[in-house]
Design a protein around this motif. Sequence first.
Motif, mmCIF file in Angstrom:
data_model
loop_
_atom_site.group_PDB
_atom_site.id
_atom_site.type_symbol
_atom_site.label_atom_id
_atom_site.label_comp_id
_atom_site.label_asym_id
_atom_site.label_seq_id
_atom_site.Cartn_x
_atom_site.Cartn_y
_atom_site.Cartn_z
ATOM 1 N N SER A 168 0.816 -1.217 0.000
ATOM 2 C CA SER A 168 0.000 0.000 0.000
ATOM 3 C C SER A 168 0.847 1.264 0.000
ATOM 4 N N GLN A 169 2.114 1.146 0.373
ATOM 5 C CA GLN A 169 2.996 2.309 0.430
ATOM 6 C C GLN A 169 3.683 2.592 -0.903
ATOM 7 N N ARG A 170 3.485 1.728 -1.874
ATOM 8 C CA ARG A 170 4.075 1.977 -3.190
ATOM 9 C C ARG A 170 3.247 3.020 -3.943
ATOM 10 N N SER A 171 3.901 3.705 -4.854
ATOM 11 C CA SER A 171 3.281 4.877 -5.476
ATOM 12 C C SER A 171 2.476 4.572 -6.731
ATOM 13 N N ALA B 110 -9.062 -6.222 2.064
ATOM 14 C CA ALA B 110 -9.644 -5.086 2.783
ATOM 15 C C ALA B 110 -10.620 -5.561 3.858
ATOM 16 N N ARG B 111 -11.359 -6.624 3.568
ATOM 17 C CA ARG B 111 -12.285 -7.168 4.569
ATOM 18 C C ARG B 111 -11.530 -7.676 5.795
ATOM 19 N N ALA B 112 -10.417 -8.352 5.549
ATOM 20 C CA ALA B 112 -9.621 -8.856 6.669
ATOM 21 C C ALA B 112 -9.113 -7.702 7.531
ATOM 22 N N LEU B 113 -8.652 -6.647 6.888
ATOM 23 C CA LEU B 113 -8.176 -5.489 7.646
ATOM 24 C C LEU B 113 -9.304 -4.860 8.456
ATOM 25 N N SER B 114 -10.499 -4.819 7.874
ATOM 26 C CA SER B 114 -11.608 -4.137 8.540
ATOM 27 C C SER B 114 -11.975 -4.800 9.863
ATOM 28 N N ILE B 115 -11.944 -6.140 9.911
ATOM 29 C CA ILE B 115 -12.304 -6.785 11.180
ATOM 30 C C ILE B 115 -11.099 -6.881 12.120
ATOM 31 N N GLU C 119 -2.143 -0.145 16.283
ATOM 32 C CA GLU C 119 -2.292 -1.172 15.250
ATOM 33 C C GLU C 119 -3.564 -0.945 14.434
ATOM 34 N N ALA C 120 -4.629 -0.541 15.113
ATOM 35 C CA ALA C 120 -5.888 -0.282 14.409
ATOM 36 C C ALA C 120 -5.742 0.895 13.448
ATOM 37 N N ILE C 121 -5.043 1.932 13.887
ATOM 38 C CA ILE C 121 -4.818 3.092 13.014
ATOM 39 C C ILE C 121 -3.971 2.692 11.808
ATOM 40 N N ALA C 122 -2.947 1.875 12.037
ATOM 41 C CA ALA C 122 -2.075 1.437 10.942
ATOM 42 C C ALA C 122 -2.868 0.653 9.897
ATOM 43 N N ASP C 123 -3.767 -0.223 10.347
ATOM 44 C CA ASP C 123 -4.588 -0.987 9.407
ATOM 45 C C ASP C 123 -5.557 -0.077 8.652
ATOM 46 N N SER C 124 -6.073 0.932 9.332
ATOM 47 C CA SER C 124 -6.979 1.877 8.667
ATOM 48 C C SER C 124 -6.251 2.628 7.555
ATOM 49 N N VAL C 125 -5.029 3.054 7.839
ATOM 50 C CA VAL C 125 -4.231 3.765 6.837
ATOM 51 C C VAL C 125 -3.905 2.836 5.670
ATOM 52 N N THR C 126 -3.552 1.588 5.972
ATOM 53 C CA THR C 126 -3.241 0.621 4.918
ATOM 54 C C THR C 126 -4.446 0.397 4.014
ATOM 55 N N HIS D 287 -6.939 2.418 3.444
ATOM 56 C CA HIS D 287 -7.168 3.628 2.651
ATOM 57 C C HIS D 287 -6.161 3.723 1.506
ATOM 58 N N ARG D 288 -4.903 3.478 1.812
ATOM 59 C CA ARG D 288 -3.869 3.546 0.776
ATOM 60 C C ARG D 288 -4.080 2.479 -0.294
ATOM 61 N N LEU D 289 -4.519 1.305 0.130
ATOM 62 C CA LEU D 289 -4.768 0.230 -0.834
ATOM 63 C C LEU D 289 -5.807 0.660 -1.864
ATOM 64 N N GLY D 290 -6.893 1.265 -1.391
ATOM 65 C CA GLY D 290 -7.919 1.737 -2.317
ATOM 66 C C GLY D 290 -7.409 2.808 -3.257
#
Length: 273
Positions: free
Chosen positions: A201-204, A234-239, A252-259, A261-264
């Motif tokens: 998700s951090q790739r441009s 994304a579903r796995a991250l959400s739960i 950890e929850a914030i990191a998954d939320s950012v991931t 968002h970046r994935l989308g």
Amino acid sequence: MSAIRNTAVCAMICLSWLTPFSQGDLPADEPQANQQEPAKTAPQKPLFTLSKKTTYVTGPLRKDGTVDYVAALDAIASRGVTVENNAAILLYQIIGPGEILPELRNEYFKRLGIAPLPIQGNYFVTLDQLVQRAVVGKNVSEDEFAKLDPQVRRKVFAAQEKVWEQFDQAQGKLWTAREFPLLAEWLLVNQQPLKLLQQASQRSRYYSPSISTEKEFPMVSVLLPGVSRYRDLARALSIRITMNISQGKIDEAIADSVTCHRLGRVVGQGWSL
């Protein structure tokens, strides 16, 4: 005398037909004396002028001289993409090559600039696959699943329906592994793929090769392998977010939320989505 009487009757009938009609009831194709013609408006100037300077396609061309739009879009999508900045490369290392047609895999990975990935590997396990493994004892292909005993298949479907109901609950509230043990196991099994997902998700850039499977309808025959798996990620991250919050793991929850968002954002660079 009778002829005169008949003529008079016909005249009265004609008058009775014409009397109810006013001047406004006359047919539209019969102009009225006092009717004015509508004012003519000047034609609006187009927002831009179509010409060879603004609207043209030079290629690439197919053998018959027509434009190869799939190749053109693929060239645009791959512009500036490298092995180092392409998120799709890491995403396929996460989900595996299973959704790419076997006959297209060599060309697919050639365009990505990497060697073809093996079929078997430590890839992301979907929730349905985990349930199937729990009921059947192993993961089976679609053809193998169709040959299983009908009673076994019904057990798989019932278990999958139940766990997806639990998933819906876990998305909307805080939950624990004791409450939904199979969901917790799903996250544990996919711990390594989800860790790699954060890097992806951090790739441009995101470039997934566009290869048509039909010559007659090239655009609509371009497959989108991996897209459904991205949704599962994304579903796995959400739960995992809601589970981490229940355990007080806010960072950890914030990191998954950012991931998530970046994935989308990065996957949305694809021309087809």
